[in-house]
Design a protein around this motif. Structure first.
Motif, PDB file in Angstrom:
ATOM      1  N   MET A  97       0.767  -1.176  -0.045  1.00  0.00           N
ATOM      2  CA  MET A  97       0.039   0.014  -0.093  1.00  0.00           C
ATOM      3  C   MET A  97       0.700   1.192   0.005  1.00  0.00           C
ATOM      4  O   MET A  97       1.818   1.251   0.676  1.00  0.00           O
ATOM      5  CB  MET A  97      -1.033   0.075   1.172  1.00  0.00           C
ATOM      6  N   SER A  98       0.665   2.211  -0.770  1.00  0.00           N
ATOM      7  CA  SER A  98       1.072   3.484  -0.826  1.00  0.00           C
ATOM      8  C   SER A  98       1.392   4.204   0.190  1.00  0.00           C
ATOM      9  O   SER A  98       0.326   4.244   0.951  1.00  0.00           O
ATOM     10  CB  SER A  98       0.557   4.190  -1.875  1.00  0.00           C
ATOM     11  N   ARG A  99       2.478   4.791   0.694  1.00  0.00           N
ATOM     12  CA  ARG A  99       2.605   5.637   1.959  1.00  0.00           C
ATOM     13  C   ARG A  99       2.553   7.179   1.483  1.00  0.00           C
ATOM     14  O   ARG A  99       2.765   7.910   2.293  1.00  0.00           O
ATOM     15  CB  ARG A  99       3.901   5.394   2.647  1.00  0.00           C
ATOM     16  N   LEU A 100       2.051   7.164   0.234  1.00  0.00           N
ATOM     17  CA  LEU A 100       2.269   8.822  -0.084  1.00  0.00           C
ATOM     18  C   LEU A 100       1.163   9.641   0.614  1.00  0.00           C
ATOM     19  O   LEU A 100      -0.074   9.248   0.828  1.00  0.00           O
ATOM     20  CB  LEU A 100       1.882   8.717  -1.526  1.00  0.00           C
ATOM     21  N   PRO A 101       1.274  10.863   1.238  1.00  0.00           N
ATOM     22  CA  PRO A 101       0.486  11.498   2.090  1.00  0.00           C
ATOM     23  C   PRO A 101      -0.559  12.348   0.995  1.00  0.00           C
ATOM     24  O   PRO A 101      -1.602  12.597   1.587  1.00  0.00           O
ATOM     25  CB  PRO A 101       1.456  12.625   2.653  1.00  0.00           C
TER      26      PRO A 101
ATOM     27  N   ALA B 267       0.468  19.233   7.304  1.00  0.00           N
ATOM     28  CA  ALA B 267       0.971  18.894   5.878  1.00  0.00           C
ATOM     29  C   ALA B 267       2.192  18.047   6.212  1.00  0.00           C
ATOM     30  O   ALA B 267       3.059  18.435   7.122  1.00  0.00           O
ATOM     31  CB  ALA B 267       0.731  19.896   4.931  1.00  0.00           C
ATOM     32  N   THR B 268       2.700  17.694   5.094  1.00  0.00           N
ATOM     33  CA  THR B 268       4.019  16.897   4.901  1.00  0.00           C
ATOM     34  C   THR B 268       4.847  17.814   4.391  1.00  0.00           C
ATOM     35  O   THR B 268       4.744  18.314   3.100  1.00  0.00           O
ATOM     36  CB  THR B 268       3.849  15.521   4.079  1.00  0.00           C
ATOM     37  N   LEU B 269       6.294  17.680   4.880  1.00  0.00           N
ATOM     38  CA  LEU B 269       7.359  18.519   4.383  1.00  0.00           C
ATOM     39  C   LEU B 269       8.504  17.467   3.830  1.00  0.00           C
ATOM     40  O   LEU B 269       8.900  16.646   4.664  1.00  0.00           O
ATOM     41  CB  LEU B 269       8.001  19.585   5.257  1.00  0.00           C
ATOM     42  N   THR B 270       8.762  17.696   2.438  1.00  0.00           N
ATOM     43  CA  THR B 270       9.790  16.884   1.822  1.00  0.00           C
ATOM     44  C   THR B 270      11.124  17.770   1.559  1.00  0.00           C
ATOM     45  O   THR B 270      10.702  18.876   1.064  1.00  0.00           O
ATOM     46  CB  THR B 270       9.497  16.034   0.759  1.00  0.00           C
ATOM     47  N   ILE B 271      12.319  17.544   1.938  1.00  0.00           N
ATOM     48  CA  ILE B 271      13.445  18.620   1.926  1.00  0.00           C
ATOM     49  C   ILE B 271      14.019  17.873   0.617  1.00  0.00           C
ATOM     50  O   ILE B 271      14.393  16.653   0.458  1.00  0.00           O
ATOM     51  CB  ILE B 271      14.359  18.392   2.920  1.00  0.00           C
ATOM     52  N   GLY B 272      14.386  18.632  -0.274  1.00  0.00           N
ATOM     53  CA  GLY B 272      15.088  18.381  -1.574  1.00  0.00           C
ATOM     54  C   GLY B 272      16.703  17.773  -1.361  1.00  0.00           C
ATOM     55  O   GLY B 272      17.428  18.891  -1.023  1.00  0.00           O
TER      56      GLY B 272
ATOM     57  N   GLY C 155      15.070   7.630  10.087  1.00  0.00           N
ATOM     58  CA  GLY C 155      14.281   6.786  10.530  1.00  0.00           C
ATOM     59  C   GLY C 155      13.350   5.870   9.772  1.00  0.00           C
ATOM     60  O   GLY C 155      13.030   6.437   8.781  1.00  0.00           O
ATOM     61  N   PRO C 156      12.549   5.062  10.523  1.00  0.00           N
ATOM     62  CA  PRO C 156      11.879   4.290   9.692  1.00  0.00           C
ATOM     63  C   PRO C 156      10.477   4.642   9.134  1.00  0.00           C
ATOM     64  O   PRO C 156       9.977   4.261   8.154  1.00  0.00           O
ATOM     65  CB  PRO C 156      11.351   2.840  10.515  1.00  0.00           C
ATOM     66  N   THR C 157      10.126   5.767   9.687  1.00  0.00           N
ATOM     67  CA  THR C 157       8.816   6.521   9.133  1.00  0.00           C
ATOM     68  C   THR C 157       8.828   7.582   7.991  1.00  0.00           C
ATOM     69  O   THR C 157       7.970   8.247   7.758  1.00  0.00           O
ATOM     70  CB  THR C 157       8.126   7.094  10.559  1.00  0.00           C
ATOM     71  N   ALA C 158      10.334   7.969   8.094  1.00  0.00           N
ATOM     72  CA  ALA C 158      10.550   9.066   6.990  1.00  0.00           C
ATOM     73  C   ALA C 158      10.113   8.554   5.695  1.00  0.00           C
ATOM     74  O   ALA C 158      10.255   7.479   5.174  1.00  0.00           O
ATOM     75  CB  ALA C 158      12.148   9.278   6.930  1.00  0.00           C
ATOM     76  N   LEU C 159       9.514   9.629   4.958  1.00  0.00           N
ATOM     77  CA  LEU C 159       9.169   9.397   3.590  1.00  0.00           C
ATOM     78  C   LEU C 159      10.189   9.595   2.562  1.00  0.00           C
ATOM     79  O   LEU C 159      10.841  10.857   2.329  1.00  0.00           O
ATOM     80  CB  LEU C 159       7.966  10.204   3.354  1.00  0.00           C
ATOM     81  N   ILE C 160      10.854   8.675   1.920  1.00  0.00           N
ATOM     82  CA  ILE C 160      11.968   8.863   0.881  1.00  0.00           C
ATOM     83  C   ILE C 160      11.726   8.676  -0.460  1.00  0.00           C
ATOM     84  O   ILE C 160      10.993   7.730  -0.810  1.00  0.00           O
ATOM     85  CB  ILE C 160      13.052   7.842   1.523  1.00  0.00           C
ATOM     86  N   GLY C 161      12.057   9.805  -1.329  1.00  0.00           N
ATOM     87  CA  GLY C 161      11.573   9.539  -2.249  1.00  0.00           C
ATOM     88  C   GLY C 161      12.855   9.863  -3.323  1.00  0.00           C
ATOM     89  O   GLY C 161      13.763  10.354  -2.763  1.00  0.00           O
ATOM     90  N   VAL C 162      12.743   9.315  -4.532  1.00  0.00           N
ATOM     91  CA  VAL C 162      14.100   9.440  -5.441  1.00  0.00           C
ATOM     92  C   VAL C 162      13.582   9.980  -6.859  1.00  0.00           C
ATOM     93  O   VAL C 162      12.732   9.587  -7.459  1.00  0.00           O
ATOM     94  CB  VAL C 162      14.610   8.112  -5.741  1.00  0.00           C
ATOM     95  N   SER C 163      14.436  11.070  -7.457  1.00  0.00           N
ATOM     96  CA  SER C 163      14.127  11.719  -8.464  1.00  0.00           C
ATOM     97  C   SER C 163      14.757  10.681  -9.817  1.00  0.00           C
ATOM     98  O   SER C 163      15.848  10.612  -9.885  1.00  0.00           O
ATOM     99  CB  SER C 163      14.703  12.822  -8.668  1.00  0.00           C
TER     100      SER C 163
END
Length: 200
Positions: free
Chosen positions: A1-5, A64-69, A99-107
């Motif tokens: 299941m997707s974890r996307l916010p 809201a969710t904040l992702t840092i580039g 940490g395990p709950t961090a949302l990690i994306g890749v470009s």
């Protein structure tokens, strides 16, 4: 299941804003944006840290969710929700650090890159450019919506508008990312409403 916010990721670019970036992001959050990616990679370190802290406060206020580039240290310093890494980055190291709950994306810029990133533990891969992009003219070639089925969950990036967002989801994207259209929006609430209709 997707974890996307959310199905909509707003990417910052102060150069495209008519006014202050923070004010534009605040207006988008107030209008219902749930996921912000601090890009603005060209800012000096101290200024980017200050902006990241302001965005962390604003996103926290709006839940809201904040992702840092591309900056693990900055993501850690402001207690961001996640990080957007370049293709080929060490995803396991980012996970250990944030940490395990961090949302990690890749470009990523192709299906092979995206599949590798997801297999290595990324939560999602952005695929770009899907369409020709006004924000990055000449950047490409455009992958087209057909690339979005190559890896899941994928986030479509590049030239995405209210007119094209629905096609991205139909082609297999889990979400879309928008920079220029969001940053240039004179009426952020109207822009958000149009995007929500397209993504419904």
């Amino acid at each position: 299941m997707s974890r996307l916010p959310d199905r909509l990721l707003i990417v910052t670019d102060r150069h495209q804003c008519a006014g202050p970036l923070l004010a534009q992001v605040e207006a988008l959050l107030t209008a219902g944006a749930h996921w912000i990616w601090l890009r603005d990679k060209d800012l000096p370190g101290a200024e980017r840290l200050a902006l990241a802290r302001q965005l962390r406060e604003a996103t926290a206020h709006h839940r809201a969710t904040l992702t840092i580039g591309a900056d693990l240290a900055l993501a850690e310093a402001v207690e961001a929700d996640g990080v957007q890494l370049p293709a080929g980055a060490d995803i396991a190291a980012a996970r250990r650090r944030l940490g395990p709950t961090a949302l990690i994306g890749v470009s990523c810029h192709g299906g092979t890159e995206a599949r590798r990133a997801l297999a290595a533990g990324a939560d999602y891969a952005t695929l770009s450019p899907i369409f020709a992009s006004a924000s990055k003219p000449g950047y490409g070639p455009a992958l087209g919506t057909g690339a979005l089925a190559a890896a899941t969950p994928s986030v479509a990036l590049g030239g995405v508008t209210p007119e094209t967002a629905g096609a991205c989801l139909a082609a297999g994207a889990s979400a879309v990312a928008v920079m220029g259209e969001a940053m240039r929006a004179a009426d952020p609430a109207a822009f958000l409403a149009a995007m929500r209709r397209a993504l419904a």
